[in-house]
Design an enzyme around this catalytic site. Structure first.
Site, short mmCIF file in Angstrom:
data_model
loop_
_atom_site.label_atom_id
_atom_site.label_comp_id
_atom_site.label_asym_id
_atom_site.label_seq_id
_atom_site.Cartn_x
_atom_site.Cartn_y
_atom_site.Cartn_z
N HIS A 1 -10.05 -5.64 -2.79
CA HIS A 1 -8.71 -5.84 -2.21
C HIS A 1 -8.79 -6.11 -0.73
O HIS A 1 -9.68 -5.62 -0.04
CB HIS A 1 -7.79 -4.64 -2.49
CG HIS A 1 -8.36 -3.32 -2.10
ND1 HIS A 1 -9.28 -2.65 -2.88
CD2 HIS A 1 -8.16 -2.54 -1.01
CE1 HIS A 1 -9.61 -1.51 -2.28
NE2 HIS A 1 -8.95 -1.43 -1.14
N ASP B 1 0.86 -1.18 0.00
CA ASP B 1 0.00 0.00 0.00
C ASP B 1 0.90 1.23 0.00
O ASP B 1 1.88 1.30 0.74
CB ASP B 1 -0.91 -0.01 1.24
CG ASP B 1 -2.03 1.01 1.13
OD1 ASP B 1 -1.73 2.21 0.93
OD2 ASP B 1 -3.20 0.63 1.25
N ILE B 2 0.57 2.20 -0.83
CA ILE B 2 1.41 3.39 -0.99
C ILE B 2 1.29 4.33 0.22
O ILE B 2 2.15 5.17 0.44
CB ILE B 2 1.07 4.13 -2.33
CG1 ILE B 2 2.27 4.89 -2.84
CG2 ILE B 2 -0.15 4.98 -2.22
CD1 ILE B 2 3.39 4.05 -3.34
N HIS C 1 -6.58 -5.70 2.75
CA HIS C 1 -5.43 -5.08 3.42
C HIS C 1 -4.84 -6.08 4.39
O HIS C 1 -5.58 -6.68 5.19
CB HIS C 1 -5.87 -3.87 4.25
CG HIS C 1 -6.37 -2.69 3.48
ND1 HIS C 1 -5.59 -1.58 3.22
CD2 HIS C 1 -7.59 -2.42 2.94
CE1 HIS C 1 -6.31 -0.68 2.55
NE2 HIS C 1 -7.53 -1.17 2.37
N GLU D 1 -12.30 3.49 -1.53
CA GLU D 1 -11.50 4.42 -2.31
C GLU D 1 -11.24 3.88 -3.72
O GLU D 1 -11.36 4.61 -4.70
CB GLU D 1 -10.17 4.67 -1.58
CG GLU D 1 -9.29 5.70 -2.22
CD GLU D 1 -7.91 5.78 -1.55
OE1 GLU D 1 -7.81 5.62 -0.31
OE2 GLU D 1 -6.93 5.97 -2.29
P1 5GP Z 1 -9.81 1.38 0.32
O1 5GP Z 1 -10.39 1.33 -1.08
O2 5GP Z 1 -9.61 0.02 0.91
O3 5GP Z 1 -10.56 2.31 1.22
O4 5GP Z 1 -8.37 2.04 0.21
C1 5GP Z 1 -7.56 1.85 -0.91
C2 5GP Z 1 -6.12 1.71 -0.50
O5 5GP Z 1 -5.34 1.67 -1.68
C3 5GP Z 1 -5.57 2.86 0.36
O6 5GP Z 1 -4.97 2.33 1.53
C4 5GP Z 1 -4.56 3.54 -0.55
O7 5GP Z 1 -3.42 4.02 0.15
C5 5GP Z 1 -4.19 2.47 -1.54
N1 5GP Z 1 -3.86 2.99 -2.85
C6 5GP Z 1 -4.61 3.85 -3.58
N2 5GP Z 1 -4.04 4.12 -4.77
C7 5GP Z 1 -2.87 3.39 -4.77
C8 5GP Z 1 -1.84 3.26 -5.74
O8 5GP Z 1 -1.84 3.85 -6.81
N3 5GP Z 1 -0.82 2.43 -5.41
C9 5GP Z 1 -0.78 1.76 -4.22
N4 5GP Z 1 0.26 0.96 -4.00
N5 5GP Z 1 -1.74 1.86 -3.29
C10 5GP Z 1 -2.78 2.69 -3.57
#
Ligand code: 5GP
Length: 135
Positions: free
Chosen positions: A93, A29-30, A95, A88
């Site tokens: 996915h 995760d970035i 975590h 987001e």
């Molecule tokens: P969620 O959809 O589970 O709420 O969060 C999405 C996760 O993906 C976040 O923790 C965010 O930091 C990560 N994320 C979003 N865009 C990117 C990306 O382009 N590259 C990486 N490695 N992680 C990402």
């Protein structure tokens, strides 16, 4: 339009890959909550994790388990916590986060700021634990 995670899987956008098989891809995760915070995604683009087939979901969980073992080997921790949010990025996915205590899983905690070199070294540590598992 392809999701950002599909572009990552296709190699169109760079990522710090930690593991891959024919159906799933794992990368850092970035915006990590901890060193080793990893995302596991299916290569088939599906937004909501519970829209995966039963078989896909089961296989993804088994893949995530193997990645979690590699994370814990590389970054000793009490447990590797698992969470699914997905608000987001519309690409299912999981975590995986090395944790010592419950509050390490709070997503509103400040994120780590790692350099490119640090990300590379975190990914390399998990990759080698993954490779050892599959040797
Ligand atoms: P969620 O959809 O589970 O709420 O969060 C999405 C996760 O993906 C976040 O923790 C965010 O930091 C990560 N994320 C979003 N865009 C990117 C990306 O382009 N590259 C990486 N490695 N992680 C990402």
């Amino acid at each position: 339009m392809a999701t950002i995670f599909s572009k990552i899987i296709a190699g169109e956008i760079p990522s710090y890959k930690v593991a891959e098989d024919d159906r799933f891809y794992a990368f850092l995760d970035i915006n990590p909550l901890a060193k080793g915070h990893t995302l596991v995604v299916p290569k088939r683009e599906v937004d909501y994790i519970f829209d995966l087939t039963d078989e896909e979901l089961a296989a993804m969980q088994v893949f995530a388990k193997r990645v979690a073992l590699a994370i814990r080997q590389a970054f000793p921790c009490k447990k590797v916590g698992q969470a699914v949010i997905g608000l987001e990025v519309p690409h299912a996915h999981i975590h995986l986060i090395p944790i010592q205590k419950e509050s390490d899983m709070i997503f509103s905690n400040p994120k780590l700021k790692l350099t490119d070199e640090e990300f590379r070294s975190v990914a390399a540590a998990i990759q080698s634990a993954w490779a050892a598992q599959h040797a």
